[in-house]
Design a protein around this motif. Structure first.
Motif, short mmCIF file in Angstrom:
data_model
loop_
_atom_site.label_atom_id
_atom_site.label_comp_id
_atom_site.label_asym_id
_atom_site.label_seq_id
_atom_site.Cartn_x
_atom_site.Cartn_y
_atom_site.Cartn_z
N UNK A 3 5.68 -0.23 4.69
CA UNK A 3 4.50 0.13 3.90
C UNK A 3 4.66 -0.31 2.45
N UNK A 4 3.54 -0.62 1.79
CA UNK A 4 3.60 -1.22 0.45
C UNK A 4 4.00 -0.21 -0.63
N UNK B 295 6.06 1.93 -3.01
CA UNK B 295 7.44 1.62 -3.47
C UNK B 295 8.40 2.77 -3.24
N UNK B 296 7.87 3.99 -3.06
CA UNK B 296 8.76 5.15 -2.85
C UNK B 296 8.64 5.64 -1.41
N UNK B 297 9.57 5.26 -0.57
CA UNK B 297 9.63 5.78 0.81
C UNK B 297 10.97 6.50 0.90
N UNK C 25 6.35 9.72 1.04
CA UNK C 25 5.85 8.38 0.69
C UNK C 25 4.93 8.49 -0.53
N UNK C 26 5.27 7.77 -1.60
CA UNK C 26 4.53 7.91 -2.87
C UNK C 26 4.34 6.53 -3.50
N UNK C 27 3.12 6.17 -3.81
CA UNK C 27 2.88 4.90 -4.52
C UNK C 27 3.43 5.02 -5.95
N UNK C 28 3.99 3.92 -6.46
CA UNK C 28 4.57 4.00 -7.81
C UNK C 28 3.48 4.31 -8.85
N UNK C 29 2.26 3.89 -8.56
CA UNK C 29 1.18 4.16 -9.53
C UNK C 29 0.75 5.64 -9.52
N UNK D 50 10.45 5.38 -8.30
CA UNK D 50 9.86 4.34 -9.14
C UNK D 50 8.46 4.73 -9.59
N UNK D 51 8.24 4.66 -10.91
CA UNK D 51 6.90 4.92 -11.47
C UNK D 51 6.35 3.62 -12.04
N UNK D 52 5.07 3.40 -11.86
CA UNK D 52 4.40 2.25 -12.49
C UNK D 52 3.48 2.84 -13.56
N UNK E 175 -0.65 13.62 -3.85
CA UNK E 175 -0.34 12.17 -3.88
C UNK E 175 0.91 11.85 -3.06
N UNK F 101 2.47 11.48 0.55
CA UNK F 101 2.20 11.41 2.00
C UNK F 101 3.50 11.67 2.75
N UNK G 104 5.85 -5.60 -3.46
CA UNK G 104 5.49 -5.11 -2.11
C UNK G 104 5.03 -6.28 -1.23
N UNK H 94 6.99 -7.07 2.20
CA UNK H 94 6.34 -7.08 3.52
C UNK H 94 6.07 -8.50 4.01
N UNK I 290 -0.87 -0.96 2.08
CA UNK I 290 -0.83 -1.89 3.21
C UNK I 290 0.39 -1.57 4.05
N UNK I 291 0.19 -1.58 5.36
CA UNK I 291 1.32 -1.38 6.28
C UNK I 291 1.40 -2.58 7.20
N UNK J 141 -4.62 10.15 -15.38
CA UNK J 141 -4.09 8.78 -15.51
C UNK J 141 -5.27 7.81 -15.67
#
Lengths: 67, 67, 67, 67, 67, 67
Positions: free
Chosen positions: A3-4, A6-8, A57-61, B35-37, B62, B64, C42, C46, D65-66, F59
């Motif tokens: 998954x895209x 960055x935090x898994x 699972x957390x997006x970096x944004x 990682x934070x963006x 936020x 998952x 990412x 991927x 995206x996965x 944000x």
């Protein structure tokens, strides 16, 4: 599936607290407790319970920084 | 200032990778790298650099869960 | 890995548009084009390219409704 | 009103499932069902019901995206 | 088009700061400046410029509280 | 604690509407009412009530623009 986000972060479910609509799932990631709020439907769908291996699972944004 | 986000995770900045618009800030939280963006402006505003004590702040909605 | 997000939409990558920091990935999901903005890292991680089978993953709380 | 979100996907409401606080609105977008979780107040405000023409609105930065 | 987000705040664009990929759009809402980060494509699509009447649109679940 | 979010808007809590799982907190920021949806736990944790000085924290990537 990769998954895209960055935090898994791999960890173990320590607690699932069901609410009316959403559940709080607390995951122990290397000693750090991360709390996820997901739908009850998702808890059922993933058959989540304490003791399960699971990823936070957390997006970096979606990560803010405080200093 | 206390904040409503359920995940306020104390750690140490290990790296700040500046990009054209956003920077990736990697924070070591008890051995887990998060990682934070964030915007370059925010990096400047908080004068963030490797070695700083900092928090990764994440709303529970936020996060998952993957299993 | 199953994921708690309620929208896991299978489709095919039609285009990857690389930017300075983020890339726009356009995914054809049953005739509907959904655009994701993810980090260049990412895309590399991927190994995403046009023609790939891929999922657009969206939390239900990130979907708004307009009428 | 035009909106900055890159995904404004026209479709038809197939179901509105009211919860204690939030409702799940399932929208058929060209054969793909997209689920939105919005407040009950918003459902009332937009007078949403099955059969309505409606858009699923999603920022590209909220799409992962996965693969 | 009415939208499910609970915060649709009318104001005036005071500044559009273009970046490599995203632009920062500063909107004066009744004397309060709110900053949006949107894609350059969206700025073009909405033909945004200083002086325009515009809304800052924010889901209530994306607003945190600090005290 | 300083935070990376670009919108830290000082105001006054005008109302806290408790729900089954989440509460809606309405904050008057210079005459503009901004609504936050946070967990009941967070309301308790911050001891939030009408009349409190508080910040709405958003944000910039979570702010959309409509025109």
């Amino acid at each position: 599936m990769k998954i895209s986000a960055r935090n898994v972060l791999s960890g173990k479910v320590v607690e699932v607290i069901a609410g009316a609509v959403t559940s709080h799932v607390r995951i122990d990631v290397g000693g750090t407790i991360i709390t996820a709020a997901i739908t009850n439907e998702a808890v059922e769908d993933l058959a989540l319970k304490a003791g399960d291996e699971a990823c936070a699972i957390i997006k970096s944004s979606d990560v803010m920084v405080g200093k």
